[in-house]
Enzyme design. Structure first.
Site, PDB file in Angstrom:
ATOM      1  N   LYS A   1     -55.709 -18.768 -20.685  1.00  0.00           N
ATOM      2  CA  LYS A   1     -55.367 -18.456 -22.072  1.00  0.00           C
ATOM      3  C   LYS A   1     -56.257 -17.342 -22.616  1.00  0.00           C
ATOM      4  CE  LYS A   1     -53.130 -19.954 -25.862  1.00  0.00           C
ATOM      5  NZ  LYS A   1     -51.667 -20.141 -25.927  1.00  0.00           N
TER       6      LYS A   1
ATOM      7  N   CYS B   1     -52.689  -8.559 -29.324  1.00  0.00           N
ATOM      8  CA  CYS B   1     -52.113  -9.711 -30.016  1.00  0.00           C
ATOM      9  C   CYS B   1     -51.548  -9.280 -31.372  1.00  0.00           C
ATOM     10  CB  CYS B   1     -53.158 -10.801 -30.223  1.00  0.00           C
ATOM     11  SG  CYS B   1     -52.492 -12.247 -31.080  1.00  0.00           S
TER      12      CYS B   1
END
Length: 308
Positions: free
Chosen positions: A44, A127
């Site tokens: 992650k 992101c």
């Protein structure tokens, strides 16, 4: 049939692996990936401190993919440094993914993973789902600052997870920075940011964060992902490895990324929807395509996209 490949000099036993994001936040989830047909264990994207992420609902399936605004929920980088030592020795590379909220965060986390058991370090500059934090990679001055700070911290290959670029000028600028720093690979693309999906019955967006704006994933983004892989392949001329990601759910999709120039593909939405069986299925489908076309390995196809 040889589906083995390599990324930044690190060997992968297959062409298909998981992407950072779905089902990879805990050690239990990473163990599932380790025991699956994924050719790597991609962890992650982590931050300096643990994060719960954005408020629910923050993920919704759509007809041809998904929209999400997860907000980087993770256990904090120290947990993943520890996980790396427990996942090493499984016969497949372990890939860290770091998402700093400041330059100091990137330096701290990349330095820590340089001293860990990971094989590759992916620096997530893309992101789109943090309010007030636009993707770093859309600001080339900030990108240069990050590269200056992290590329010399150790010997493990460092790569960049990039957002979609939509103009050749941006590809040129990004590749100029990559070529002038010790970047081992790029991962392209992250989700397409600030999409909006509306439920006509409720008359409201399908996710809550950012007023319903989120990252678009799956089939919707494959043409953009292919274009970015091809643009980087043409400009980097094999000197930097490429993970292709975005809409890979079949062997045919993987073959298209191979033609475009990807050294390996990562799977996100299909993994979220189907579970770990997707990796072996996609790899088997790719192998059948290569056999049918008379290719003996992925190297015989990679980047050999024909002109019309």
């Amino acid at each position: 049939m040889a589906l083995n490949t390599s990324v930044a000099g690190v060997a992968l036993g297959g062409y298909v692996c998981n992407a950072s994001g779905p089902r990879d936040a805990t050690l239990e989830e990473l163990e599932v990936i380790a025991n699956s047909g994924s050719s790597a264990i991609v962890m992650k994207s982590c931050t300096r401190e643990p994060r719960e992420g954005n408020e629910e609902p923050r993920y919704s399936r759509l007809a041809f993919g998904a929209i999400q605004s997860m907000g980087l929920p993770n256990l904090g980088f120290k947990a993943y440094v520890g996980f790396a030592s427990q996942l090493a020795g499984r016969g497949k590379p372990v890939v860290a993914s770091v998402a700093g909220l400041s330059l100091e965060d990137f330096v701290l986390m990349v330095g820590a993973f340089q001293d860990s058991a990971v094989d590759l370090i992916e620096v997530n500059l893309s992101c789109p789902n943090l309010a007030g934090k636009p993707p770093v990679a859309y600001d080339f001055s900030r990108t240069a600052e990050v590269l200056d700070a992290v590329c010399g911290l150790g010997s493990k290959p460092v790569g960049l997870k990039l957002p979609p670029y939509y103009d050749f000028v941006h590809h040129d600028a990004a590749c100029g920075l990559i070529a002038s720093h010790r970047v081992g690979f790029v991962t392209c693309i992250n989700s397409i940011g600030n999409a909006l999906a509306i439920n006509p019955e409720t008359e409201a967006p399908v996710i809550r964060p950012k007023g319903g704006f989120g990252g678009l994933c799956g089939d919707y983004i494959k043409p953009v992902a292919l274009a970015n892989v091809r643009a980087f392949f043409e400009r980097l001329a094999g000197k930097v490895s490429i993970f292709g990601v975005g809409g890979v759910k079949s062997g045919s999709d993987a073959f298209e990324f191979l033609l475009a120039g990807a050294d390996a593909v990562q799977v996100a939405t299909a993994f979220e929807n189907e579970g770990p069986a997707c990796f072996g299925r996609i790899a088997s489908e790719l192998e059948l395509i290569l056999q049918r076309k008379g290719y003996s390995s992925v190297d015989g196809v990679k980047g050999r996209l024909k002109r019309v």
